[in-house]
Design an enzyme around this catalytic site. Sequence first.
Site, mmCIF file in Angstrom:
data_model
loop_
_atom_site.group_PDB
_atom_site.id
_atom_site.type_symbol
_atom_site.label_atom_id
_atom_site.label_comp_id
_atom_site.label_asym_id
_atom_site.label_seq_id
_atom_site.Cartn_x
_atom_site.Cartn_y
_atom_site.Cartn_z
ATOM 1 C CG HIS A 1 79.058 74.675 70.621
ATOM 2 N ND1 HIS A 1 80.668 74.333 71.034
ATOM 3 C CD2 HIS A 1 79.094 75.398 70.735
ATOM 4 C CE1 HIS A 1 80.375 75.693 70.371
ATOM 5 N NE2 HIS A 1 80.043 76.251 70.582
ATOM 6 C CG HIS B 1 72.657 80.733 70.219
ATOM 7 N ND1 HIS B 1 72.444 79.538 70.218
ATOM 8 C CD2 HIS B 1 73.154 81.017 71.015
ATOM 9 C CE1 HIS B 1 73.073 79.403 71.218
ATOM 10 N NE2 HIS B 1 74.098 80.145 71.883
#
Length: 734
Positions: free
Chosen positions: A91, A44
């Site tokens: 998300h 990430h």
Amino acid sequence: MSISKEILDKIALSRREYQLIVERLGREPSEVELGMFGSLWSEHCGYKHSKALLKHLPLGGQRVMVRPGEENAGVVDIGDGLVLVMKIESHNHPSAIEPYQGAATGVGGIVRDIFTMGARPIALLNSLRFGPLSDLHNRYLFGGVVGGIASYGNCLGIPDMGGEVFFADCYSANPLVNALCLGVAEGKNLVKARAYGEGNLLMLVGADTGRDGLHGASGLASRTFEEERELRPTVQVGNPFLEKLLIEACLELAETDWIAGMQDLGAAGLTSAAVESAARGKGGIEIDVLKVPRREKGMTPYEVMLSESQERMLVIVKKGYQDKVRAVFDHWELHSDVIGQVTVDGLARIKEGEKVVAEVPMNLLTSPPLYRRRVKKPRWLDELQSFNVTSVPDLSPREVGPVLLRLLASPNIASRHSVYRQYDHQVGDNAVVLPGNDAAVLRLKGTKKAISLTTDGNGRYCYLNPYVSGAITVAEAARNSACSGAQPLAITDCLNLGNPERDDIYYQLKECIAGMARACRKLRIPVISGNVSLYNETRDEAIYPTPVVGMVGLIEDVTRHCASGFKEEGDLVFLLGDNRTVDSSLGGSEYLELVHSLVKGSPSIDLDLEKRLHRCCLEAIKRGIINSAHDCSEGGLAVSLAESCLLGGLGFNSRSWNLEGRLDAALFGEAQSRIVVSVAPKLAAKLEAIASKWQVPVRKLGVVGGGRFIIEGYIDLSLEEAREVWWGGLEKYQ
């Protein structure tokens, strides 16, 4: 090296990566150091499997003010001293666990990326994927995500201008929630996310720090999703009212010369915010975790540094200005604390009072190992692409009308009004073209200009041909911008795929990026920001590889914009672009899956024609010739015509349109590079002249008017019947 596999799994580091950390440090890392490495070396934050590939995207351009990765968001110059700031992020896993808070905090995070740079957020968009709504759990996820997006955005007073929603079985366990925010700023007030200047202060402002979000970057966003219960504590909880105060306070500070930089606390919390800011400023940082305000007792330095509590900002305050900066935050009723300072020794030094709990060279933390693999095209992809459309029966003329109604009722095509109506898209009074069209259009107050915004992507295409789909995703976004009358300026992308450690997934990632790069170069559209979301799979079942493109376009004169719905009785309807009937256009189409339960074939695109088509459409809109423009995408030409009728409240009649080849391909094939336009009869010759100039095929289809949708010999439906199925196709599940 006695560290357990359980600990390494928790922070998403391999045994080899841990050994590399030890080798580079020359010792075993402390607990806090290991947590910091786990977060900053995560997929990430560190982009281990994608950074080398992303370098192939065109990142520069005449209007581009900041190279991707250098700051929180991308920036493009639109003249008159103004810049647009834009970014999209995912998300996904948080929304699979807690759909309402996962989506809400996704909106909060992307908004912080924008105002951190001194830009006022003026619009939100999203791109969403779910499993079929016939499933109760998918309906729960869908309702929670839409509710979370609506609640957070509405509370902030930022108009959500829509986006896209798509449904397929592969997203049942892994919904995708991609949020885009666009802001506007005066170029002179841009704020950088850099910590520099020895002795400058690190000030933390906003919410107190709790244990929510621990291992969000490493554990949640950088490995496959197996058990919901093990990851539930990593989902953050948002407070939009606090964020609204942060927006106003930070924008006020952006107009001063009291700060050296600003950075939001998102993934990896204080670790990422402080270390990445210092790395950009080529310096170091020293932080005392005892000075970080907390809302929970007994928090360790590890927890403080890795917490992802929302609505927090790190402000780099110039020496001597801390009282003035604190006064601004006090005015907005925001709590602020000086927690450390900028150093010049190139170290990230974390202390707990006088005790040093971490001390690592900055360049080690921000230099994860990068992986580039040699992979071959999967054999199973050859089988899918070799699909012969003649293996399925063509439609008879009497079947065409009922199939059109089925397509209009499909959740992938039906009206999204039940979603849009939950968003406040009128707040701020800037909306010119509302959600439901090819692109949203907003005026820029104080100027004659407007901007268009769109998000686009088709995972089904990418599953069948990732290279071509990457190109199509960019091209369709640009086509939607052109249909609104906007010159495409730049894109922000979000690449949602499965586990890149698998050969077939890495192949998809590599080819998708290559296709996007080719289209961007051909259409001369730079990539200014983006996000990669990998490991979107559960128990070895991956989602469709889903590239999503958010595109911003510029309209120099807001009065020269265009929408998708037919406007005037008697207008002539033309098809600009590819007007051939090609059987292969059924590959990957909504029709093929809906009617024949097949996801096979291979999409294709002619980028040279696509480029000419955009220029043709834009010139015709700027000259006031076109009354409506709507691109052909899901559902094909018949669906696009029907949508223009339904959006404009006017019928369509075609009595001289000779359909060639297979009926299903002619009406429901999803060939690219096509736009349906309507023009006044007296201007038809001018449209044809412009099309000839750009070497774009043009074909007359029919006439606008009446209350029916008619293609003589094949379809004769009342608009009321079509509207009923289209309007309720998605709403019936909510």
